[in-house]
Motif scaffolding. Sequence first.
Motif, PDB file in Angstrom:
ATOM      1  N   GLU A 183      22.306  69.060  44.165  1.00 10.82           N
ATOM      2  CA  GLU A 183      22.881  68.315  45.296  1.00 10.82           C
ATOM      3  C   GLU A 183      21.905  68.204  46.473  1.00 10.82           C
ATOM      4  O   GLU A 183      22.127  67.414  47.387  1.00 10.82           O
ATOM      5  N   LYS A 184      20.835  69.004  46.451  1.00 16.15           N
ATOM      6  CA  LYS A 184      19.815  68.967  47.511  1.00 16.15           C
ATOM      7  C   LYS A 184      18.482  68.434  46.988  1.00 16.15           C
ATOM      8  O   LYS A 184      17.460  68.572  47.662  1.00 16.15           O
ATOM      9  N   SER A 185      18.491  67.852  45.798  1.00 15.85           N
ATOM     10  CA  SER A 185      17.246  67.493  45.112  1.00 15.85           C
ATOM     11  C   SER A 185      17.072  65.990  44.950  1.00 15.85           C
ATOM     12  O   SER A 185      16.586  65.521  43.916  1.00 15.85           O
ATOM     13  N   SER A 186      17.470  65.253  45.964  1.00 13.83           N
ATOM     14  CA  SER A 186      17.207  63.811  46.020  1.00 13.83           C
ATOM     15  C   SER A 186      17.791  63.080  44.805  1.00 13.83           C
ATOM     16  O   SER A 186      18.780  63.512  44.219  1.00 13.83           O
ATOM     17  N   ALA A 187      17.160  61.969  44.427  1.00  9.62           N
ATOM     18  CA  ALA A 187      17.734  61.081  43.412  1.00  9.62           C
ATOM     19  C   ALA A 187      17.836  61.743  42.036  1.00  9.62           C
ATOM     20  O   ALA A 187      18.817  61.544  41.312  1.00  9.62           O
ATOM     21  N   LEU A 188      16.837  62.528  41.660  1.00 10.80           N
ATOM     22  CA  LEU A 188      16.882  63.146  40.333  1.00 10.80           C
ATOM     23  C   LEU A 188      17.957  64.227  40.252  1.00 10.80           C
ATOM     24  O   LEU A 188      18.587  64.413  39.207  1.00 10.80           O
ATOM     25  N   GLY A 189      18.184  64.931  41.349  1.00 13.93           N
ATOM     26  CA  GLY A 189      19.281  65.900  41.373  1.00 13.93           C
ATOM     27  C   GLY A 189      20.620  65.216  41.218  1.00 13.93           C
ATOM     28  O   GLY A 189      21.499  65.691  40.478  1.00 13.93           O
TER      29      GLY A 189
END
Length: 203
Positions: A183-189
Amino acid sequence: MIAIIDYGMGNLRSVYKGFEKVGVKAAVVSDPSQVDQADGVVLPGVGAFADAMANLRAAGMVEVILQAIKEGKPFLGICLGQQLLFDASEEWGYTQGLGIFPGQVRRLPEGLKVPHMGWNQIEIARPDPLLDGIPDRSSFYFVHSYAVEPVDAEITLTLTEYGVHFASIVGKNKVYGIQFHPEKSSALGLKILENFGRVVKTC
């Protein structure tokens, strides 16, 4: 609907907002009956292992988590939620976990700066629907001082190097644990959260 378990230990809003951004229906729940009615379950977590287990027991969540997994519902543990899936943790002594996966939770090796905090890469060990559209060596956001050591290497989906190689994603039979914070890892998350939603939908 995916139930995000509120047991006083998680950054629940950011996980909920992550699912919302990718169009996956989820709700933060604190009543065990709501977990029982859900199609999939998410166990987030930030903090100490022993406190988390105590809170889960006090909230009546241990039994419904075990039942949900026994019934084959897709399950996702995030950060501390991943660690709780294992037999036990050595954090502040010895505390039994949920025992879904055989293995221990151990402190990262002496000499390393802890917590391991910031962006780091994953190395894909084996393909899985959770990783659809995720390139090898993608970077995600970590914050942790302990890591899981699975007994069964076959459940390790990705590895990450920080002094040692540790299992950053584990999974078997639609039960997943992720050490980093999608949830804190940008688009890939967010893609991983979307993939989990797809796993839930196909069950």
